[in-house]
Design a protein around this motif. Sequence first.
Motif, PDB file in Angstrom:
ATOM      1  N   PRO A  79      52.953  27.883  56.451  1.00  0.00           N
ATOM      2  CA  PRO A  79      52.627  28.820  55.474  1.00  0.00           C
ATOM      3  C   PRO A  79      53.169  30.181  56.253  1.00  0.00           C
ATOM      4  CG  PRO A  79      50.696  27.957  56.049  1.00  0.00           C
ATOM      5  CD  PRO A  79      51.652  26.949  56.802  1.00  0.00           C
ATOM      6  N   PRO A  80      53.326  31.006  55.299  1.00  0.00           N
ATOM      7  CA  PRO A  80      53.481  32.564  56.095  1.00  0.00           C
ATOM      8  C   PRO A  80      52.193  33.317  56.405  1.00  0.00           C
ATOM      9  CG  PRO A  80      53.933  32.553  53.785  1.00  0.00           C
ATOM     10  CD  PRO A  80      53.605  30.936  53.946  1.00  0.00           C
ATOM     11  N   ALA A  81      51.112  32.780  55.865  1.00  0.00           N
ATOM     12  CA  ALA A  81      49.701  33.314  56.196  1.00  0.00           C
ATOM     13  C   ALA A  81      48.775  32.371  55.900  1.00  0.00           C
ATOM     14  CB  ALA A  81      49.588  34.549  55.377  1.00  0.00           C
ATOM     15  N   GLU A  82      47.303  32.516  56.372  1.00  0.00           N
ATOM     16  CA  GLU A  82      46.586  31.564  56.022  1.00  0.00           C
ATOM     17  C   GLU A  82      45.817  32.153  54.915  1.00  0.00           C
ATOM     18  OE1 GLU A  82      42.295  29.895  58.287  1.00  0.00           O
ATOM     19  OE2 GLU A  82      44.010  31.121  59.788  1.00  0.00           O
ATOM     20  N   LEU A  83      45.812  31.156  53.947  1.00  0.00           N
ATOM     21  CA  LEU A  83      44.921  31.707  52.802  1.00  0.00           C
ATOM     22  C   LEU A  83      43.857  30.797  52.566  1.00  0.00           C
ATOM     23  CD1 LEU A  83      47.918  31.813  50.237  1.00  0.00           C
ATOM     24  CD2 LEU A  83      47.174  33.756  51.641  1.00  0.00           C
ATOM     25  N   THR A  84      42.716  31.575  51.839  1.00  0.00           N
ATOM     26  CA  THR A  84      41.477  30.786  51.600  1.00  0.00           C
ATOM     27  C   THR A  84      41.093  31.304  50.048  1.00  0.00           C
ATOM     28  OG1 THR A  84      40.649  31.335  53.576  1.00  0.00           O
ATOM     29  CG2 THR A  84      38.968  30.931  51.917  1.00  0.00           C
ATOM     30  N   TRP A  85      40.845  29.860  49.463  1.00  0.00           N
ATOM     31  CA  TRP A  85      40.784  29.966  47.839  1.00  0.00           C
ATOM     32  C   TRP A  85      39.346  29.809  47.660  1.00  0.00           C
ATOM     33  CZ3 TRP A  85      44.979  30.589  44.630  1.00  0.00           C
ATOM     34  CH2 TRP A  85      46.378  30.517  45.160  1.00  0.00           C
ATOM     35  N   SER A  86      38.483  30.606  46.990  1.00  0.00           N
ATOM     36  CA  SER A  86      37.337  30.541  46.509  1.00  0.00           C
ATOM     37  C   SER A  86      37.178  30.938  45.037  1.00  0.00           C
ATOM     38  CB  SER A  86      36.257  31.300  47.334  1.00  0.00           C
ATOM     39  OG  SER A  86      36.752  32.927  47.325  1.00  0.00           O
ATOM     40  N   TRP A  87      35.921  30.514  44.469  1.00  0.00           N
ATOM     41  CA  TRP A  87      35.554  31.094  42.874  1.00  0.00           C
ATOM     42  C   TRP A  87      34.294  31.782  43.120  1.00  0.00           C
ATOM     43  CZ3 TRP A  87      30.556  30.173  41.555  1.00  0.00           C
ATOM     44  CH2 TRP A  87      29.930  29.509  42.371  1.00  0.00           C
ATOM     45  N   PHE A  88      34.158  32.641  42.090  1.00  0.00           N
ATOM     46  CA  PHE A  88      32.996  33.864  41.759  1.00  0.00           C
ATOM     47  C   PHE A  88      32.877  33.819  40.179  1.00  0.00           C
ATOM     48  CE2 PHE A  88      36.722  36.387  41.567  1.00  0.00           C
ATOM     49  CZ  PHE A  88      36.610  37.310  40.584  1.00  0.00           C
ATOM     50  N   ARG A  89      31.794  33.984  40.041  1.00  0.00           N
ATOM     51  CA  ARG A  89      31.413  34.287  38.604  1.00  0.00           C
ATOM     52  C   ARG A  89      31.358  35.727  38.206  1.00  0.00           C
ATOM     53  NH1 ARG A  89      26.125  31.376  36.035  1.00  0.00           N
ATOM     54  NH2 ARG A  89      27.403  29.688  36.728  1.00  0.00           N
TER      55      ARG A  89
END
Length: 750
Positions: A222-232
């Motif tokens: 990948p071109p960058a290290e991504l982090t996926w998270s959720w929020f309310r």
Amino acid sequence: MTLPAPKLDDLTWAEMTEAVRRRIPAESGGVWTLHAPVDPGVTLLELLAHLLEQRLYWLDQVPDALVVAVLRLLGVAPPRPARPAATVLCLTARQDATAVPGVAVVSATPATPAVPVVPAGTALTRDPDGRIAFTLDDDVAVFPLAEGAGPTVWTDRDRTADLASRRGVPLLAADGAPASARLTLPLTGDHPAPGPLTLLFELDGPAPAAAWLPGAVDGVPPPAELTWSWFRPGTDLRGAFDRVEDGTAGLRRSGIVRLHPPAGWTTRDRGVLLTTPAATHTAPPRLRHLAVNVCAARHLRWHTTDAAALREQTGAWLRLPGQELVLPDAAGHLVEAHVRLAGHDWRAVPDLAFSGPADRVFVLDRDRGAVVFGDGLTGRVPHPGEDVQVLYAVGGGHAGNGGTTGNWTPLPDPAAALRPPAEGPQADSTAHHPADSAAHPADSDAHPPGARPPAGTATGQTTGSAPGPATGPVTTVTEWAATPVGPARPAAGAHTPTGHAATTAMAVTAANPVRAEGGADPETVAEARRRAAASLGEVTRAVTAEDHVTLALTTPGVTVARAHASVGEHPGFPCARVPGAVTVHVVPAAPRDDPDREDFVAAPHPDPGTLCAVAARLERARLLTAEVFVRAPRYRDVILRADLSGAPADAVRVRDLLTRALRLRLDPLVGGDDGEGWPFGGPLRPSALLRAARDALGGLADVSAVAVGLDGAEPDESCREVPLGPGELPVLRAVRVRTAPAAEPGEGLA
């Protein structure tokens, strides 16, 4: 130099009969005197000449089987099978008291959560006749969405309006610093997740093939290290997803992201936070469209048949060559088949030429919709028996290509579209493993790109449960195309208990926000021969400097716009020429539609994934004694000063036109004399820049001189060219305008 093809059929009937007649007197010793056609001997000679002419004609023909065998011997893929078109379907489910004609519905009890799950393998069509159907690749949890609402995007400010108008929202900066983007999805209610949250990220700008298309390449870093998270939204509640399936490859391409929520997540937690510790993209990825409840779909319909349906054919089998199975409703549309006979799995191959007498193989006859077995010499002859199971897919071809519409509905008869068994640990020996492709490299082309081979064999059932991953229990698909979340999974064909008599109908429809593309008809042998001839000119080894450039530009999975091979350049010895060292400088593709956009990147740098992909390809193709390095170009900051004779009437417009024209002239991607980018190491000539400035202004102002300053230095008054080193490119940082009084015409000859 191309060798001329030999012509074996170089004799005609007339030439052969005339040659024989001339030899009759000598061969017969003068006894045979009548050479007219009425003579029985002449008649016999004419008949033999006719037969020989036919044999010569056959000798000069190349059968298709021989062409395919030669292609495989040369390492060229045989004629490619039909390729199914692919698209992305965005599904919706609405409650309706009455069933809609032609639309599949799901029966849900009052205790059932309002999040139906449409299983993988469900067939949907937008054709009123249902002849062209697409099947879903994965299970889709259809979350309820707010009526008339769309997702919102917040980066450095609210960019929802730009997303709604599809202007392209820059999600993450490309400066290498930490960055984040907040997405709010239009989910409603307070429902748990029966499956992953599926999002379509359609990106704008130059990018590799989308993840759902047949030409997509996986495995690129990948071109960058991504982090996926959720929020309310509106609270401090947030957390990480249990698992993320990123089909965008780190926002490198358009794709589907499948976010698996943790236990306790509900549709109230509708925020998605995307962060990266270092935004190392070449240019900020532009989000053009974002959709929820999506899944890739392909122009394929899976069918299964067993001994009962094929008894008439297998009953007529003898232990002789030429056995085949004509599959129901597959003529002209057969794409793939998996056969099990007498407890053994049979493998599909492009042709039987390289198969032995004991190999359990077969070939597909798309036109007739049949699987054809070997003759005992090339391929095993099947034995008749009752244990016959065939799982096959129909579809493919250019007929599946089309635009975007919103009238997709499930097929009225879901039994006609059976999903293949799910891939997983329960797969048996018929699963498609990478080792199988390595052992039979040519046989891997028997499966068309984009078609997912099943992980198990056919079960002989035409209806039944469709297993698939889900985080909660799902009821079996027996009559409908969408499945609600329920307390149990009944067996196929089981009746609903009488205690669940009160039901609510849900109508499932879909739209494809992207075009259906990638479908292609089967390749003919003639087309395969032309492709093989064209492949002779393909560069596969890095020998010359131009070979290095060609291989870098054609690296799969990344978009390299330009490359330059500097022979003898070694990063460890910048002041010396090292024999055997080659440094390849690559310039990635970047948007050039509007230089005034805030996310415009004047000096595009390749991301780490692109450098790794190009380096890996050159490593496989380099010479044994060569050292190959892949680097970004070295950009040199340039400041230009334009001297004007006299004050212009509109100084602001003159400055803008000069800046745009000179930036375009020095651009690394679209600059230069040919518009293909400023040449690597090309010197900066004030005279050429002066000509470009005058052409841009026309009669608005008179440019008398252009001065060049390099690396922060003040523009030089001299007219000498400014040299650049190998692998270096200019990047314009500023344009200054200096106004001088117009010179008075001096005395002299007029």
